[in-house]
Design a protein around this motif. Sequence first.
Motif, short mmCIF file in Angstrom:
data_model
loop_
_atom_site.label_atom_id
_atom_site.label_comp_id
_atom_site.label_asym_id
_atom_site.label_seq_id
_atom_site.Cartn_x
_atom_site.Cartn_y
_atom_site.Cartn_z
N GLU A 21 1.11 -1.39 0.05
CA GLU A 21 -0.35 0.24 0.17
C GLU A 21 1.40 1.10 -0.14
OE1 GLU A 21 -3.07 0.67 -0.54
OE2 GLU A 21 -3.16 -1.74 -0.44
N ASP A 22 1.97 1.35 0.87
CA ASP A 22 2.98 2.18 0.66
C ASP A 22 3.34 2.43 -0.07
OD1 ASP A 22 2.10 3.20 3.41
OD2 ASP A 22 4.12 2.11 3.91
N ILE A 23 3.86 1.15 -1.15
CA ILE A 23 4.76 1.52 -2.45
C ILE A 23 3.40 2.02 -3.68
CG2 ILE A 23 5.09 0.45 -4.56
CD1 ILE A 23 6.65 -1.28 -2.19
N LYS A 61 7.66 -12.45 -4.36
CA LYS A 61 6.57 -11.84 -5.68
C LYS A 61 7.94 -10.27 -6.17
CE LYS A 61 2.78 -10.01 -4.04
NZ LYS A 61 1.35 -9.39 -3.57
N GLU A 62 9.01 -10.53 -5.99
CA GLU A 62 10.09 -9.24 -7.10
C GLU A 62 9.83 -8.04 -6.68
OE1 GLU A 62 10.57 -10.96 -10.75
OE2 GLU A 62 11.94 -12.68 -9.50
N ILE A 63 9.52 -7.92 -5.54
CA ILE A 63 8.95 -6.02 -4.95
C ILE A 63 9.87 -5.40 -4.37
CG2 ILE A 63 6.81 -4.89 -3.93
CD1 ILE A 63 6.07 -6.80 -5.94
N ILE A 64 10.66 -6.37 -4.31
CA ILE A 64 11.38 -5.58 -3.36
C ILE A 64 12.71 -6.61 -3.46
CG2 ILE A 64 10.27 -4.68 -1.03
CD1 ILE A 64 11.18 -6.74 0.92
N TYR A 65 13.69 -6.27 -3.04
CA TYR A 65 15.21 -7.08 -2.61
C TYR A 65 16.90 -6.10 -2.24
CZ TYR A 65 17.40 -2.80 -4.91
OH TYR A 65 18.24 -1.58 -5.08
N MET A 72 17.06 -3.15 3.38
CA MET A 72 15.57 -4.35 2.45
C MET A 72 15.49 -3.46 1.35
SD MET A 72 15.66 -7.03 2.24
CE MET A 72 14.46 -7.84 1.78
N PHE A 73 15.03 -3.08 -0.22
CA PHE A 73 14.51 -1.98 -1.21
C PHE A 73 13.42 -2.15 -2.12
CE2 PHE A 73 18.92 -0.65 1.16
CZ PHE A 73 19.06 0.64 0.85
N VAL A 74 13.04 -1.03 -2.21
CA VAL A 74 11.35 -1.37 -2.99
C VAL A 74 12.47 -1.77 -4.65
CG1 VAL A 74 9.87 -0.57 -4.54
CG2 VAL A 74 10.67 -0.06 -2.36
N GLN A 75 11.75 -2.75 -5.58
CA GLN A 75 12.29 -3.10 -6.51
C GLN A 75 11.89 -2.13 -7.47
OE1 GLN A 75 14.30 -5.43 -8.59
NE2 GLN A 75 14.22 -7.25 -7.60
N LYS A 76 12.78 -1.67 -8.67
CA LYS A 76 12.62 -0.30 -10.14
C LYS A 76 11.47 -1.78 -10.95
CE LYS A 76 16.41 1.61 -11.21
NZ LYS A 76 17.41 2.35 -12.20
N GLY A 77 9.70 -0.91 -10.79
CA GLY A 77 9.01 -1.67 -11.74
C GLY A 77 7.60 -2.15 -10.86
N ALA A 78 8.46 -2.27 -9.04
CA ALA A 78 7.76 -2.66 -8.28
C ALA A 78 6.08 -2.01 -8.11
CB ALA A 78 7.98 -2.20 -6.93
N GLU A 80 4.04 -0.56 -11.27
CA GLU A 80 3.67 -1.08 -12.06
C GLU A 80 3.18 -2.68 -12.09
OE1 GLU A 80 2.26 0.62 -14.68
OE2 GLU A 80 2.82 2.12 -13.26
N LYS A 81 3.45 -3.39 -11.46
CA LYS A 81 3.80 -4.78 -11.06
C LYS A 81 2.60 -5.11 -9.91
CE LYS A 81 6.53 -9.06 -10.38
NZ LYS A 81 8.15 -9.72 -10.23
N LEU A 82 2.68 -4.32 -9.25
CA LEU A 82 1.79 -4.08 -7.74
C LEU A 82 0.14 -3.83 -8.73
CD1 LEU A 82 3.52 -3.31 -4.71
CD2 LEU A 82 2.34 -5.23 -5.03
N ILE A 83 0.24 -2.83 -9.69
CA ILE A 83 -0.79 -2.21 -10.36
C ILE A 83 -1.65 -3.26 -10.99
CG2 ILE A 83 -2.23 -0.44 -11.63
CD1 ILE A 83 0.44 0.96 -10.54
N GLU A 84 -1.01 -3.67 -11.44
CA GLU A 84 -1.08 -5.43 -12.57
C GLU A 84 -1.64 -6.33 -12.06
OE1 GLU A 84 -2.93 -6.58 -16.23
OE2 GLU A 84 -1.77 -5.11 -15.90
N GLU A 85 -1.12 -6.76 -10.85
CA GLU A 85 -1.08 -7.31 -9.95
C GLU A 85 -3.04 -7.30 -9.45
OE1 GLU A 85 -0.08 -8.72 -5.37
OE2 GLU A 85 1.29 -9.38 -7.04
N ARG A 86 -3.16 -5.96 -9.01
CA ARG A 86 -3.83 -5.56 -7.87
C ARG A 86 -5.22 -4.93 -9.54
NH1 ARG A 86 -3.05 -2.46 -2.71
NH2 ARG A 86 -1.88 -4.16 -2.02
N LYS A 87 -4.95 -4.99 -10.33
CA LYS A 87 -6.34 -4.95 -11.29
C LYS A 87 -6.61 -6.12 -11.61
CE LYS A 87 -4.67 -0.92 -14.23
NZ LYS A 87 -3.54 -0.81 -15.82
N GLN A 88 -6.04 -7.76 -11.61
CA GLN A 88 -5.88 -8.40 -12.44
C GLN A 88 -7.08 -9.06 -10.96
OE1 GLN A 88 -5.98 -10.38 -14.85
NE2 GLN A 88 -5.01 -8.83 -15.70
N THR A 89 -6.95 -9.43 -9.27
CA THR A 89 -7.47 -9.51 -8.40
C THR A 89 -9.26 -8.60 -9.36
OG1 THR A 89 -5.10 -9.87 -6.98
CG2 THR A 89 -7.55 -9.61 -6.04
#
Length: 122
Positions: A21-23, A61-65, A72-78, A80-89
């Motif tokens: 959510e914070d991302i 989930k390859e959101i952080i590394y 721990m840091f947020v991945q580049k593209g994280a 957009e990846k979360l938005i796409e996952e949430r759209k599908q849900t």
Amino acid sequence: MKSQLDDDKPIFQQICVMIEEDILDNQIHEEEKIPSTNELAKFYRINPATAAKGIQTLVDKEIIYKRRGIGMFVQKGAKEKLIEERKQTFMKNYVEPLLHEAKRLRVGKEEIISYMEREDDQ
């Protein structure tokens, strides 16, 4: 992040969702450090292993590394990846049942679109 946890679902899942959510809300940006396991454990008064399990879920989930020795840091593209996952849900949990019920009630596509456009205008 929320200041309290609920009893609804496992704590590690709540930790995972709060970071997501914070991302999504731009509270944590790509390549930005997230709170450590120990920080989360202290803040929420939970076992560090529970916080680590939530963080590991995001790693899987390859959101952080992890940057060894730094955190721990947020991945580049994280985001957009979360938005796409949430759209599908969202589509599966809300739109598909809506369309199924609309079909049962013989509500046409035009009627649904008209209603949505009317709601946008308000």
